[in-house]
Scaffold this motif. Sequence first.
Motif, PDB file in Angstrom:
ATOM      1  N   PHE A  20       0.799  -1.246   0.120  1.00  0.00           N
ATOM      2  CA  PHE A  20       0.027   0.016  -0.163  1.00  0.00           C
ATOM      3  C   PHE A  20       1.061   1.152  -0.100  1.00  0.00           C
ATOM      4  O   PHE A  20       2.251   0.989   0.330  1.00  0.00           O
ATOM      5  CB  PHE A  20      -0.847  -0.018   1.304  1.00  0.00           C
ATOM      6  CG  PHE A  20      -0.318   0.255   2.540  1.00  0.00           C
ATOM      7  CD1 PHE A  20      -0.068   1.400   3.145  1.00  0.00           C
ATOM      8  CD2 PHE A  20       0.366  -0.910   3.152  1.00  0.00           C
ATOM      9  CE1 PHE A  20       0.661   1.558   4.371  1.00  0.00           C
ATOM     10  CE2 PHE A  20       1.055  -0.869   4.388  1.00  0.00           C
ATOM     11  CZ  PHE A  20       1.060   0.537   5.038  1.00  0.00           C
ATOM     12  N   ASN A  21       0.292   2.203  -0.529  1.00  0.00           N
ATOM     13  CA  ASN A  21       0.926   3.516  -0.481  1.00  0.00           C
ATOM     14  C   ASN A  21       0.057   4.506   0.237  1.00  0.00           C
ATOM     15  O   ASN A  21      -1.069   4.986  -0.671  1.00  0.00           O
ATOM     16  CB  ASN A  21       1.424   3.964  -1.937  1.00  0.00           C
ATOM     17  CG  ASN A  21       2.362   5.329  -1.834  1.00  0.00           C
ATOM     18  OD1 ASN A  21       1.608   6.374  -1.461  1.00  0.00           O
ATOM     19  ND2 ASN A  21       3.490   4.936  -2.365  1.00  0.00           N
ATOM     20  N   ASP A  22       0.351   5.214   1.332  1.00  0.00           N
ATOM     21  CA  ASP A  22      -0.668   6.233   1.955  1.00  0.00           C
ATOM     22  C   ASP A  22      -0.461   7.539   1.092  1.00  0.00           C
ATOM     23  O   ASP A  22      -1.833   8.039   0.990  1.00  0.00           O
ATOM     24  CB  ASP A  22      -0.237   6.454   3.300  1.00  0.00           C
ATOM     25  CG  ASP A  22      -0.537   5.338   4.200  1.00  0.00           C
ATOM     26  OD1 ASP A  22      -1.446   4.777   4.099  1.00  0.00           O
ATOM     27  OD2 ASP A  22       0.151   5.359   5.202  1.00  0.00           O
ATOM     28  N   ASP A  23       0.450   7.884   0.551  1.00  0.00           N
ATOM     29  CA  ASP A  23       0.464   9.144  -0.346  1.00  0.00           C
ATOM     30  C   ASP A  23      -0.352   9.102  -1.429  1.00  0.00           C
ATOM     31  O   ASP A  23      -1.016  10.046  -1.841  1.00  0.00           O
ATOM     32  CB  ASP A  23       2.036   9.380  -0.622  1.00  0.00           C
ATOM     33  CG  ASP A  23       2.826   9.803   0.530  1.00  0.00           C
ATOM     34  OD1 ASP A  23       2.206  10.327   1.631  1.00  0.00           O
ATOM     35  OD2 ASP A  23       4.167   9.650   0.787  1.00  0.00           O
ATOM     36  N   LEU A  24      -0.347   7.971  -2.167  1.00  0.00           N
ATOM     37  CA  LEU A  24      -1.056   7.724  -3.437  1.00  0.00           C
ATOM     38  C   LEU A  24      -2.450   7.269  -3.047  1.00  0.00           C
ATOM     39  O   LEU A  24      -3.460   7.224  -3.968  1.00  0.00           O
ATOM     40  CB  LEU A  24      -0.405   6.836  -4.383  1.00  0.00           C
ATOM     41  CG  LEU A  24       1.044   7.306  -4.891  1.00  0.00           C
ATOM     42  CD1 LEU A  24       1.624   6.237  -5.784  1.00  0.00           C
ATOM     43  CD2 LEU A  24       0.843   8.591  -5.639  1.00  0.00           C
ATOM     44  N   ARG A  25      -2.855   6.760  -1.834  1.00  0.00           N
ATOM     45  CA  ARG A  25      -3.844   6.197  -1.301  1.00  0.00           C
ATOM     46  C   ARG A  25      -4.345   5.126  -2.163  1.00  0.00           C
ATOM     47  O   ARG A  25      -5.551   5.111  -2.884  1.00  0.00           O
ATOM     48  CB  ARG A  25      -5.188   7.383  -1.145  1.00  0.00           C
ATOM     49  CG  ARG A  25      -4.743   8.290  -0.404  1.00  0.00           C
ATOM     50  CD  ARG A  25      -5.580   9.393  -0.693  1.00  0.00           C
ATOM     51  NE  ARG A  25      -6.695   8.817   0.522  1.00  0.00           N
ATOM     52  CZ  ARG A  25      -7.773   9.662   0.599  1.00  0.00           C
ATOM     53  NH1 ARG A  25      -8.037  10.845   0.201  1.00  0.00           N
ATOM     54  NH2 ARG A  25      -8.718   9.340   1.660  1.00  0.00           N
ATOM     55  N   VAL A  26      -3.316   3.982  -2.498  1.00  0.00           N
ATOM     56  CA  VAL A  26      -3.561   2.970  -3.170  1.00  0.00           C
ATOM     57  C   VAL A  26      -3.220   1.622  -2.473  1.00  0.00           C
ATOM     58  O   VAL A  26      -2.241   1.504  -1.689  1.00  0.00           O
ATOM     59  CB  VAL A  26      -2.920   2.753  -4.652  1.00  0.00           C
ATOM     60  CG1 VAL A  26      -3.455   4.020  -5.479  1.00  0.00           C
ATOM     61  CG2 VAL A  26      -1.460   2.980  -4.430  1.00  0.00           C
ATOM     62  N   LEU A  27      -3.865   0.533  -2.742  1.00  0.00           N
ATOM     63  CA  LEU A  27      -3.665  -0.870  -2.346  1.00  0.00           C
ATOM     64  C   LEU A  27      -3.368  -1.733  -3.233  1.00  0.00           C
ATOM     65  O   LEU A  27      -3.947  -1.719  -4.622  1.00  0.00           O
ATOM     66  CB  LEU A  27      -4.934  -1.288  -1.632  1.00  0.00           C
ATOM     67  CG  LEU A  27      -5.413  -0.445  -0.255  1.00  0.00           C
ATOM     68  CD1 LEU A  27      -6.706  -0.977   0.136  1.00  0.00           C
ATOM     69  CD2 LEU A  27      -4.491  -0.348   0.736  1.00  0.00           C
ATOM     70  N   ALA A  28      -2.504  -2.607  -3.118  1.00  0.00           N
ATOM     71  CA  ALA A  28      -2.235  -3.858  -4.198  1.00  0.00           C
ATOM     72  C   ALA A  28      -2.728  -4.963  -3.288  1.00  0.00           C
ATOM     73  O   ALA A  28      -2.132  -5.434  -2.207  1.00  0.00           O
ATOM     74  CB  ALA A  28      -1.054  -3.944  -4.486  1.00  0.00           C
ATOM     75  N   ALA A  41     -13.476  -1.356   1.523  1.00  0.00           N
ATOM     76  CA  ALA A  41     -13.266   0.234   1.595  1.00  0.00           C
ATOM     77  C   ALA A  41     -14.246   0.826   2.621  1.00  0.00           C
ATOM     78  O   ALA A  41     -14.041   1.757   3.294  1.00  0.00           O
ATOM     79  CB  ALA A  41     -13.341   0.893   0.179  1.00  0.00           C
ATOM     80  N   GLY A  42     -15.654   0.131   2.890  1.00  0.00           N
ATOM     81  CA  GLY A  42     -16.623   0.703   3.482  1.00  0.00           C
ATOM     82  C   GLY A  42     -16.273   0.077   4.922  1.00  0.00           C
ATOM     83  O   GLY A  42     -17.255   0.099   5.806  1.00  0.00           O
ATOM     84  N   ALA A  43     -15.552  -0.637   5.225  1.00  0.00           N
ATOM     85  CA  ALA A  43     -15.510  -1.306   6.602  1.00  0.00           C
ATOM     86  C   ALA A  43     -14.835  -0.495   7.562  1.00  0.00           C
ATOM     87  O   ALA A  43     -14.208   0.453   7.656  1.00  0.00           O
ATOM     88  CB  ALA A  43     -14.524  -2.354   6.389  1.00  0.00           C
ATOM     89  N   PHE A  44     -15.533  -0.798   8.705  1.00  0.00           N
ATOM     90  CA  PHE A  44     -15.105  -0.103  10.196  1.00  0.00           C
ATOM     91  C   PHE A  44     -14.159  -0.955  10.957  1.00  0.00           C
ATOM     92  O   PHE A  44     -14.467  -2.204  10.856  1.00  0.00           O
ATOM     93  CB  PHE A  44     -16.296   0.344  11.019  1.00  0.00           C
ATOM     94  CG  PHE A  44     -16.965   1.481  10.442  1.00  0.00           C
ATOM     95  CD1 PHE A  44     -16.968   2.714  11.157  1.00  0.00           C
ATOM     96  CD2 PHE A  44     -17.706   1.576   9.355  1.00  0.00           C
ATOM     97  CE1 PHE A  44     -17.357   3.983  10.805  1.00  0.00           C
ATOM     98  CE2 PHE A  44     -18.280   2.735   8.773  1.00  0.00           C
ATOM     99  CZ  PHE A  44     -18.198   3.958   9.492  1.00  0.00           C
TER     100      PHE A  44
END
Length: 100
Positions: A20-28, A41-44
């Motif tokens: 993951f990359n927090d700056d780009l806000r992406v996940l692999a 994405a909608g999980a708490f």
Amino acid sequence: MEEALVGVVLGFNVPRLIEFNDDLRVLAMTIVDRPFILDFAGAFLDAPPEFPPDVWADWETEKREIFETRRPEVRRVLDAFEEFGIFLLDVSPENIAFSD
């Protein structure tokens, strides 16, 4: 924090986080086959959201209509995730797919 490598929950495949990359806000994440659970994405995490009872009632009604006879199995899966501290809200046939 202890890492739980969970790949299957009650027979449903769960993708694993690769990077993951927090700056780009992406996940692999890994690709999974049916049956699967997707879209976190909608999980708490750690606690369910605080919605009024009528919002929860509407949510439950919608899920019952969407999943019909599969609703009890979906509820068991959601309960299993809650044991991990993951509260899934974006629950749809696109995100919870059965093998048939």
